[in-house]
Design a protein around this motif. Structure first.
Motif, short mmCIF file in Angstrom:
data_model
loop_
_atom_site.label_atom_id
_atom_site.label_comp_id
_atom_site.label_asym_id
_atom_site.label_seq_id
_atom_site.Cartn_x
_atom_site.Cartn_y
_atom_site.Cartn_z
N ILE A 235 10.57 12.69 -7.12
CA ILE A 235 10.31 11.58 -6.20
C ILE A 235 9.27 10.64 -6.79
O ILE A 235 9.45 9.41 -6.79
CB ILE A 235 9.82 12.11 -4.83
CG1 ILE A 235 10.88 13.01 -4.19
CG2 ILE A 235 9.45 10.96 -3.91
CD1 ILE A 235 12.19 12.34 -3.93
N GLN A 236 8.19 11.20 -7.31
CA GLN A 236 7.16 10.35 -7.89
C GLN A 236 7.68 9.62 -9.14
O GLN A 236 7.42 8.43 -9.33
CB GLN A 236 5.93 11.18 -8.25
CG GLN A 236 4.74 10.34 -8.71
CD GLN A 236 3.49 11.16 -8.96
OE1 GLN A 236 3.57 12.34 -9.32
NE2 GLN A 236 2.33 10.56 -8.76
N ARG A 237 8.46 10.33 -9.94
CA ARG A 237 8.99 9.73 -11.17
C ARG A 237 9.89 8.52 -10.85
O ARG A 237 9.74 7.45 -11.46
CB ARG A 237 9.79 10.78 -11.95
CG ARG A 237 10.49 10.23 -13.19
CD ARG A 237 11.26 11.32 -13.92
NE ARG A 237 12.29 11.93 -13.09
CZ ARG A 237 13.49 11.39 -12.85
NH1 ARG A 237 13.79 10.20 -13.40
NH2 ARG A 237 14.38 11.99 -12.09
N VAL A 238 10.81 8.67 -9.89
CA VAL A 238 11.71 7.55 -9.60
C VAL A 238 10.99 6.43 -8.85
O VAL A 238 11.37 5.26 -8.96
CB VAL A 238 12.98 8.01 -8.84
CG1 VAL A 238 13.77 8.99 -9.68
CG2 VAL A 238 12.64 8.58 -7.46
N ALA A 239 9.94 6.79 -8.10
CA ALA A 239 9.15 5.74 -7.43
C ALA A 239 8.47 4.86 -8.47
O ALA A 239 8.43 3.63 -8.33
CB ALA A 239 8.12 6.35 -6.49
N LYS B 254 0.83 -1.21 0.00
CA LYS B 254 0.00 0.00 0.00
C LYS B 254 0.86 1.25 0.00
O LYS B 254 0.60 2.21 -0.76
CB LYS B 254 -0.90 -0.02 1.25
CG LYS B 254 -1.76 1.21 1.42
CD LYS B 254 -2.59 1.07 2.72
CE LYS B 254 -3.29 2.38 3.06
NZ LYS B 254 -4.01 2.27 4.35
N GLU B 255 1.93 1.28 0.82
CA GLU B 255 2.78 2.46 0.89
C GLU B 255 3.61 2.63 -0.39
O GLU B 255 3.88 3.75 -0.83
CB GLU B 255 3.69 2.39 2.11
CG GLU B 255 2.96 2.53 3.44
CD GLU B 255 2.23 3.87 3.58
OE1 GLU B 255 2.55 4.82 2.84
OE2 GLU B 255 1.32 3.95 4.42
N ILE B 256 4.04 1.52 -0.96
CA ILE B 256 4.81 1.62 -2.23
C ILE B 256 3.93 2.21 -3.32
O ILE B 256 4.34 3.11 -4.07
CB ILE B 256 5.34 0.23 -2.63
CG1 ILE B 256 6.47 -0.19 -1.68
CG2 ILE B 256 5.83 0.23 -4.08
CD1 ILE B 256 6.97 -1.61 -1.88
N ARG B 257 2.70 1.75 -3.40
CA ARG B 257 1.81 2.26 -4.46
C ARG B 257 1.40 3.71 -4.17
O ARG B 257 1.20 4.49 -5.09
CB ARG B 257 0.59 1.34 -4.59
CG ARG B 257 0.97 -0.04 -5.14
CD ARG B 257 -0.24 -0.86 -5.57
NE ARG B 257 0.17 -2.04 -6.33
CZ ARG B 257 0.28 -3.26 -5.84
NH1 ARG B 257 -0.02 -3.49 -4.56
NH2 ARG B 257 0.68 -4.26 -6.60
N ARG B 258 1.30 4.08 -2.91
CA ARG B 258 0.94 5.46 -2.58
C ARG B 258 2.02 6.43 -3.01
O ARG B 258 1.73 7.49 -3.58
CB ARG B 258 0.69 5.60 -1.06
CG ARG B 258 0.30 7.02 -0.65
CD ARG B 258 -0.37 7.01 0.71
NE ARG B 258 0.54 6.89 1.82
CZ ARG B 258 0.94 7.90 2.60
NH1 ARG B 258 0.50 9.13 2.35
NH2 ARG B 258 1.74 7.69 3.61
N ILE B 259 3.29 6.06 -2.80
CA ILE B 259 4.37 6.99 -3.17
C ILE B 259 4.53 7.04 -4.69
O ILE B 259 5.09 8.00 -5.23
CB ILE B 259 5.70 6.60 -2.47
CG1 ILE B 259 6.59 7.84 -2.35
CG2 ILE B 259 6.42 5.48 -3.20
CD1 ILE B 259 7.80 7.64 -1.45
N GLN B 260 3.98 6.03 -5.39
CA GLN B 260 3.99 6.07 -6.85
C GLN B 260 2.85 6.94 -7.40
O GLN B 260 3.00 7.58 -8.44
CB GLN B 260 3.88 4.66 -7.42
CG GLN B 260 5.11 3.79 -7.19
CD GLN B 260 4.95 2.39 -7.75
OE1 GLN B 260 3.90 1.75 -7.57
NE2 GLN B 260 5.97 1.90 -8.43
N LYS B 261 1.71 6.94 -6.70
CA LYS B 261 0.51 7.62 -7.22
C LYS B 261 0.39 9.06 -6.78
O LYS B 261 -0.21 9.89 -7.48
CB LYS B 261 -0.74 6.84 -6.78
CG LYS B 261 -0.87 5.48 -7.43
CD LYS B 261 -2.09 4.74 -6.88
CE LYS B 261 -2.23 3.36 -7.54
NZ LYS B 261 -3.36 2.59 -6.96
#
Length: 446
Positions: free
Chosen positions: A418-422, A350-357
Motif C-alpha cells: 500500500i505504501q509503495r503504490v501510494a 495532508k491525507e495523500i502525504r500521510r498514506i505515502q509516509k
C-alpha cells in the motif's frame, strides 16, 4: 389476442427479473471462450435455472478510434444505430422489442461502443434479428442525424449550468490534454454542426466489424444453440482489416496546474488529481485497496473521516482511479462551502502525504480486504453483471478463472504494498486542481 399475449409476456418477464438473483458457481470458470468464423469473440456462461438470455457486445468503435478532428463522431454514430434500418423504422424497432418484453440498447463510449440485449429464451431469434439488424443495416437518415445533433447540443448546453459537470470537463482537459480521454463537450459542440452524413456512414463501415467485437452471452442457451443463432444472424457480417493506429500519447503531467472558474454558487466544486493507471497494471489490486483506504471506501475512508466527520468541511468527499485500457485519471472530488475550499484542499494533500509516509494500520487493511472480497459476489448476482465481467475479462486479459483468483489477488496485498503504490501512483506536487466557485469568497491560495 396479441395484446393479451404481450401482456402475458411482460408479466412473465417481470416475474423472471424478480427472481434474477444468481448464486455464483464457486469453483468453475465464469464461462467459455470461442472465436467464431467471422472473427467475433464469443464468451458464453450457460445458466439454465430461468428461461432468459442476456447479451453484451463491446465493439472497438469508441471515441479512442474516431478522427482527432471529429470529436463526438463515435458517440453519435452509436446513438443513431437504433434510429432506423433498411428493414425497420425506429418505432418498429422499439415496438418489436417491447412486444416480447425485452430490452435492446446501443451506446457510445471512450474505448468501446456497447450494445445490450435481454429477452426470454423463446424470443432469442427475435432479439438477435433486431440486434443484427441495427448493427449491420442502419440507414443513418438525415432527419435522425439532425435530430440527434440538436438533442446532443441541447444536453451539452444544459450541462454547462451544472457546477460538477463544469469541473469535470475542465479537469479532463487539464489532465489528458489532446489525448482522446481529454475531449470535452465544447470540443463536441464545435464539431457537430459541421458533421455530414457521409462521415457517419464511413465511420460505421470502418469500425463496426465482427473481428472488432466481443459478445458475452449469459443465460438459458447452449453452446450449439448460440453458435447456430449467431451464425444465422451475423453470417453477412464480414471481417474487415482494421487500420493500425498509433497509441495516443498521454501528456507528461509534470507540474501542478490550478484552474479557477467563476460561478456564483454557495458550494465550491473541487476536482483534483492526475493521470492514474491502466486496468492491466500489475499493481491494480494494491492501488484498489490503497484508494479504498484513502477515499474510495465511503464512510470508512480517511478523507471522509477527516474532512467530513472530524472537521465538518464537506458532506461528501471521495477519490477514485478510473482504470481503463489506457491509464485513466486518479481524482478526488469534493463539494464544500466556498470559504472552506482552501482548508479542504489542504486536508486532501495532508491525507495523500500521510498514506505515502506511514504504513496503513492492520485494521484498515483487513477492513478494506473484507469489503472488497465480501462484496465481489454481488458483482455477479445478475445475468447482466456476469456479462459485464465476461466482457472485462476479455478486454483486460483477466482470465476466465478471474472470480476464483480475485480473493487471492486482494488478500496477497501487504501494508508495504500500500505504501509503495501510494508513493508510486500519487503525485501531490503535480496535481491538476479545478475549483468552480464564487472566487471572491473562496479566496484560493493555490
Amino acid at each position: 389476442m396479441r395484446n393479451v399475449k404481450r401482456t402475458y409476456d411482460v408479466i412473465l418477464m417481470i416475474a423472471v427479473l424478480s427472481l434474477l438473483i444468481i448464486e455464483p458457481a464457486a469453483a468453475e470458470p465464469i464461462g467459455k471462450r470461442f472465436v467464431l468464423d467471422n472473427g467475433m469473440i464469443l464468451l458464453l456462461s450457460e445458466k439454465h435455472d430461468i428461461p432468459m438470455v442476456t447479451m453484451n457486445m463491446a465493439i472497438k468503435a469508441g471515441s479512442m478510434v474516431e478522427p482527432a478532428d471529429k470529436p463526438g463522431l463515435a458517440s453519435i454514430t452509436a446513438s443513431l444505430l437504433m434510429q432506423g434500418t433498411a428493414r425497420r423504422t425506429a418505432s418498429q424497432i422499439s415496438r418489436e422489442i417491447d412486444f416480447v418484453g425485452g430490452s435492446l440498447s446501443v451506446s457510445g463510449g471512450d474505448d468501446f461502443a456497447s450494445a445490450s440485449l435481454r429477452m426470454l429464451k423463446k424470443d432469442l431469434r427475435t432479439g438477435l434479428d433486431l440486434l443484427s439488424d441495427v448493427l449491420l443495416n442502419p440507414v443513418f437518415d438525415q432527419k435522425e442525424i439532425d435530430r440527434k445533433i440538436k438533442e446532443t447540443l441541447a444536453e451539452i448546453q444544459r450541462q454547462k449550468e451544472e457546477p460538477d459537470s463544469i469541473a469535470g470537463e475542465a479537469f479532463a482537459k487539464m489532465v489528458f490534454g489532446d489525448h482522446p480521454y481529454g475531449k470535452t463537450n465544447d470540443d463536441v459542440a464545435a464539431y457537430l454542426p459541421k458533421l455530414v452524413r457521409r462521415q457517419v456512414i464511413d465511420f460505421h463501415a470502418a469500425r463496426y466489424s465482427p473481428n472488432n467485437t466481443i459478445i458475452a452471452v449469459v443465460g438459458d442457451v447452449s453452446e450449439q444453440e448460440i453458435k447456430q443463432q449467431l451464425d444465422e444472424h451475423f453470417k453477412s457480417w464480414k471481417k474487415k482489416e482494421q487500420p493500425l493506429q498509433a497509441p495516443a500519447q498521454l501528456p507528461a503531467g509534470d507540474k501542478a496546474i490550478v484552474q479557477k472558474i467563476e460561478k456564483n454558487i454557495t458550494q465550491a466544486n473541487i476536482a483534483m488529481g492526475h493521470i492514474g493507471i491502466s486496468r492491466e497494471n500489475p499493481d491494480y489490486y494494491a492501488v484498489l485497496i490503497m484508494n479504498y483506504i484513502l477515499g474510495g471506501g465511503g464512510f470508512s475512508s480517511r478523507l471522509m473521516d477527516n474532512i467530513r466527520d472530524n472537521k465538518g468541511l464537506a458532506y461528501d468527499v471521495h477519490s477514485g482511479f478510473s482504470a481503463r485500457k489506457d491509464p485513466g485519471a486518479f481524482s478526488v472530488s469534493i463539494q464544500t462551502k466556498n470559504e472552506s475550499a482552501n482548508a479542504v484542499i489542504d486536508e486532501t494533500f495532508k491525507e495523500i502525504r500521510r498514506i505515502q509516509k506511514e504504513l496503513v494500520s492492520g485494521n484498515e487493511l483487513a477492513d478494506a480486504k473484507a469489503y472488497l472480497t465480501g462484496s465481489f459476489p454481488l458483482k455477479m448476482d445478475t445475468y447482466s453483471k456476469i456479462a459485464g465481467i465476461l466482457t472485462a475479462v476479455e478486454i483486460y486479459g483477466l482470465g476466465l478463472d478471474y472470480p476464483q483468483k480475485y480473493p487471492g489477488l486482494i488478500n496477497s496485498v501487504t501494508r508495504e504494498d500500500i505504501q509503495r503504490v501510494a508513493v508510486k501512483y500519487l503525485h501531490p506536487d503535480t496535481m491538476a486542481i479545478v475549483v468552480v466557485a464564487n472566487q471572491e469568497k473562496a479566496k484560493l491560495k493555490y
